[in-house]
Design an enzyme around this catalytic site. Structure first.
Site, short mmCIF file in Angstrom:
data_model
loop_
_atom_site.label_atom_id
_atom_site.label_comp_id
_atom_site.label_asym_id
_atom_site.label_seq_id
_atom_site.Cartn_x
_atom_site.Cartn_y
_atom_site.Cartn_z
N ILE A 12 0.85 -1.21 0.00
CA ILE A 12 0.00 0.00 0.00
C ILE A 12 0.88 1.25 0.00
O ILE A 12 0.61 2.22 -0.71
CB ILE A 12 -0.97 0.02 1.21
CG1 ILE A 12 -1.78 -1.29 1.27
CG2 ILE A 12 -1.93 1.21 1.08
CD1 ILE A 12 -2.69 -1.41 2.48
N SER A 83 2.54 -7.32 8.46
CA SER A 83 1.14 -7.21 8.03
C SER A 83 0.41 -8.52 7.76
O SER A 83 -0.77 -8.50 7.41
CB SER A 83 1.08 -6.34 6.77
OG SER A 83 1.66 -7.04 5.68
N ASP A 124 -9.29 -3.07 9.77
CA ASP A 124 -10.57 -3.45 10.38
C ASP A 124 -10.43 -4.69 11.27
O ASP A 124 -11.33 -5.02 12.03
CB ASP A 124 -11.64 -3.67 9.30
CG ASP A 124 -11.30 -4.77 8.30
OD1 ASP A 124 -10.19 -5.36 8.40
OD2 ASP A 124 -12.13 -5.04 7.41
N LYS A 154 -1.80 -4.50 16.00
CA LYS A 154 -2.33 -3.28 15.35
C LYS A 154 -3.27 -2.55 16.32
O LYS A 154 -3.27 -1.32 16.39
CB LYS A 154 -3.09 -3.63 14.05
CG LYS A 154 -2.22 -4.11 12.91
CD LYS A 154 -1.21 -3.08 12.41
CE LYS A 154 -1.83 -1.93 11.64
NZ LYS A 154 -0.79 -1.05 11.03
N TYR A 207 -8.42 -22.12 3.04
CA TYR A 207 -8.49 -22.44 4.46
C TYR A 207 -9.92 -22.83 4.85
O TYR A 207 -10.89 -22.12 4.52
CB TYR A 207 -8.09 -21.24 5.32
CG TYR A 207 -6.65 -20.79 5.19
CD1 TYR A 207 -5.65 -21.63 4.69
CD2 TYR A 207 -6.28 -19.51 5.60
CE1 TYR A 207 -4.33 -21.20 4.60
CE2 TYR A 207 -4.96 -19.08 5.50
CZ TYR A 207 -4.00 -19.92 5.00
OH TYR A 207 -2.69 -19.49 4.91
P1 NAD Z 1 3.34 -4.81 3.47
O1 NAD Z 1 3.67 -5.97 4.35
O2 NAD Z 1 3.20 -5.02 2.01
O3 NAD Z 1 4.44 -3.67 3.67
C1 NAD Z 1 4.93 -3.30 4.92
C2 NAD Z 1 6.15 -2.40 4.68
O4 NAD Z 1 6.63 -1.98 5.98
C3 NAD Z 1 7.32 -3.12 3.99
O5 NAD Z 1 7.88 -2.27 3.01
C4 NAD Z 1 8.32 -3.35 5.13
O6 NAD Z 1 9.68 -3.39 4.68
C5 NAD Z 1 8.04 -2.16 6.02
N1 NAD Z 1 8.44 -2.39 7.42
C6 NAD Z 1 8.15 -3.48 8.18
N2 NAD Z 1 8.70 -3.33 9.40
C7 NAD Z 1 9.31 -2.12 9.41
C8 NAD Z 1 10.04 -1.41 10.39
N3 NAD Z 1 10.25 -1.93 11.60
N4 NAD Z 1 10.52 -0.19 10.08
C9 NAD Z 1 10.33 0.33 8.84
N5 NAD Z 1 9.66 -0.31 7.86
C10 NAD Z 1 9.15 -1.53 8.15
O7 NAD Z 1 2.02 -4.19 4.10
P2 NAD Z 1 0.80 -3.46 3.37
O8 NAD Z 1 -0.17 -4.49 2.92
O9 NAD Z 1 1.31 -2.47 2.41
O10 NAD Z 1 0.15 -2.72 4.61
C11 NAD Z 1 0.53 -1.40 4.97
C12 NAD Z 1 -0.22 -0.98 6.23
O11 NAD Z 1 -1.62 -1.07 6.00
C13 NAD Z 1 0.07 -1.85 7.44
O12 NAD Z 1 0.15 -1.04 8.56
C14 NAD Z 1 -1.13 -2.77 7.53
O13 NAD Z 1 -1.38 -3.17 8.87
C15 NAD Z 1 -2.23 -1.87 6.99
N6 NAD Z 1 -3.35 -2.58 6.36
C16 NAD Z 1 -3.13 -3.41 5.28
C17 NAD Z 1 -4.21 -4.05 4.68
C18 NAD Z 1 -4.04 -4.92 3.47
O14 NAD Z 1 -5.03 -5.47 2.99
N7 NAD Z 1 -2.86 -5.07 2.91
C19 NAD Z 1 -5.50 -3.86 5.19
C20 NAD Z 1 -5.68 -3.05 6.30
C21 NAD Z 1 -4.60 -2.38 6.86
P1 TYD Z 2 -5.40 -12.68 3.77
O1 TYD Z 2 -5.14 -12.20 2.39
O2 TYD Z 2 -4.31 -13.35 4.53
O3 TYD Z 2 -5.98 -11.44 4.57
P2 TYD Z 2 -6.62 -11.38 6.07
O4 TYD Z 2 -6.51 -12.67 6.73
O5 TYD Z 2 -5.76 -10.37 6.72
O6 TYD Z 2 -8.03 -10.96 5.86
O7 TYD Z 2 -6.61 -13.70 3.72
C1 TYD Z 2 -7.88 -13.32 3.19
C2 TYD Z 2 -8.82 -14.48 3.41
O8 TYD Z 2 -8.37 -15.61 2.61
C3 TYD Z 2 -8.85 -14.99 4.83
O9 TYD Z 2 -10.17 -15.43 5.13
C4 TYD Z 2 -7.91 -16.19 4.83
C5 TYD Z 2 -8.10 -16.74 3.44
N1 TYD Z 2 -6.92 -17.43 2.85
C6 TYD Z 2 -7.04 -18.71 2.33
O10 TYD Z 2 -8.13 -19.33 2.33
N2 TYD Z 2 -5.94 -19.30 1.78
C7 TYD Z 2 -4.72 -18.67 1.77
O11 TYD Z 2 -3.73 -19.28 1.29
C8 TYD Z 2 -4.61 -17.35 2.31
C9 TYD Z 2 -3.30 -16.61 2.30
C10 TYD Z 2 -5.75 -16.76 2.82
#
Ligand code: NAD
Ligand code: TYD
Length: 337
Positions: A12, A83, A124, A154, A207
């Site tokens: 993100i 994350s 969320d 979180k 899963y």
């Molecule tokens: P991601 O895992 O793709 O990226 C995380 C980034 O943070 C990476 O570039 C990593 O190198 C960096 N990082 C990790 N530990 C660090 C540290 N100690 N110091 C500096 N950098 C560090 O995660 P994402 O999916 O891009 O998520 C970004 C944010 O959004 C997170 O806070 C996550 O909790 C939140 N979020 C993500 C989702 C989603 O669906 N991906 C949904 C809701 C909230």
């Molecule tokens: P995920 O992308 O890990 O996001 P989150 O658990 O943070 O919502 O998983 C999304 C949904 O997909 C969750 O219900 C778990 C399921 N899932 C599988 O069924 N198989 C998989 O290999 C993964 C990674 C997730």
């Protein structure tokens, strides 16, 4: 304006930096990232020559590094986090260190350097789980009830951020968003894992019964929401951000991907369920709509197809990401499938 984006080399964060350089070309952006397994500077190849963009390698739990990076910054956007829920189940400690301790270190520095806004990106998942039959959705008044080490860490970070507002008057905002999807997402998360496994001719792990429901938000809609909060959000407020999907379960998502890629359901493999698996997430985003005029614009079907196409056209990117370390994680998590 000068922004310090933490975790900007992740999924993100890198989409956000790209969005910001296009929409606010006069602003300076500092990307502060530890480059964990999830951080990848290739995500920002097209941005790195921009004179307004600077990368700083650093850990948010290192006070000295953080203080150096924060001097002169107006706004912090804190994406940096561990994350992935499954990794938090395998090894919770880095989640506490980065998500809780790291956030507290950033908050202290933000206070010391009188940052104008601390924008904390949360999830969320802090609210726990809805029941499948629930008609209600998560909103800004929903009680916290996290169930995984990831969501608990979180939640801890959210509480700290809010406490710095009430105790020290730090100007903060928190956003709690649903599951993002789009380009550059690390293929440990459901959608990119399914797409890339199919493209590699591998099985798709589901899963439990596969009837878990997520609320899917296209990453650019998320970036636009953060932009609005930074520009117009009321200090101290929390905003919930969700997508346009209505109760779509994992199996339906996977079947859509199979359909677009012209594959049949024989690749689906039911595997052991995730412990503490939250049944359902769903977001009521009426507060940010009413107060800031934001709504999600990207429909799931259209942007899922776009995302699939992006992974088809960027195979070099994800093939490099699925490296030795990834394969080691994959085996630990999924065994031989
Ligand atoms: P991601 O895992 O793709 O990226 C995380 C980034 O943070 C990476 O570039 C990593 O190198 C960096 N990082 C990790 N530990 C660090 C540290 N100690 N110091 C500096 N950098 C560090 O995660 P994402 O999916 O891009 O998520 C970004 C944010 O959004 C997170 O806070 C996550 O909790 C939140 N979020 C993500 C989702 C989603 O669906 N991906 C949904 C809701 C909230
Ligand atoms: P995920 O992308 O890990 O996001 P989150 O658990 O943070 O919502 O998983 C999304 C949904 O997909 C969750 O219900 C778990 C399921 N899932 C599988 O069924 N198989 C998989 O290999 C993964 C990674 C997730």
């Amino acid at each position: 304006m000068k922004l310090l984006v933490t975790g900007g080399a992740g999924f993100i964060g890198s989409n956000f930096i790209r969005y910001w350089t296009v929409n606010h070309p006069d602003d300076e952006i500092f990307n502060f990232d530890k480059l964990t397994y999830a951080g990848n500077l290739e995500n920002l190849k097209d941005v790195e020559k921009n004179p307004k963009y600077t990368f700083i390698k650093g850990d948010i739990s290192n006070p000295d590094k953080v203080k150096k990076a924060i001097d002169g910054v107006d706004v912090i956007v804190n994406f940096a986090a561990e994350s992935h829920v499954d990794r938090s189940i395998l090894e919770p400690a880095p989640f506490v260190m980065t998500n809780i301790v790291g956030t507290q270190v950033l908050l202290d520095a933000a206070l010391k350097f009188k940052i104008k806004r601390f924008m904390h990106i949360s999830t969320d998942e802090v609210f726990g789980s809805l029941k499948l039959k629930d008609k209600s959705k998560f909103n800004e008044r929903t009680n916290y009830n996290p169930t995984s080490p990831y969501s608990a860490s979180k939640a801890g970070s959210d509480h700290l951020v809010r406490s710095y507002y009430f105790t020290y008057g730090l100007p903060i905002n928190i956003s709690n968003c649903s599951n993002n999807f789009g380009p550059y997402q690390f293929p440990e998360k459901l959608i990119p894992l399914v797409i890339t496994n199919i493209l590699e001719g591998k099985k798709v792990p589901v899963y439990g019964d596969g009837l878990y429901v997520r609320d899917w938000l296209y990453v650019e809609d998320h970036c636009r929401a953060i932009d609005l909060i930074i520009k117009k959000g009321k200090i101290g407020e929390t905003y919930c951000i969700g997508g346009l999907t209505e109760d779509i379960n994992n199996l339906s998502v996977i079947k859509k991907i199979l359909n677009i890629l012209g594959k049949d359901e024989s690749v689906i493999e039911y595997v052991k369920d995730r412990p503490g698996h939250d049944r359902k997430y769903s977001i009521d985003w009426s507060k940010i709509k009413n107060e800031l005029g934001w709504s999600p614009l990207h429909s799931f079907d259209e942007w899922l197809a776009y995302t699939i196409n992006w992974y088809k056209e960027n195979q070099d990117w994800w093939k490099r990401v699925k490296n030795k370390e990834y394969i080691k994680y994959y085996k630990k998590q999924y065994g031989s499938i």
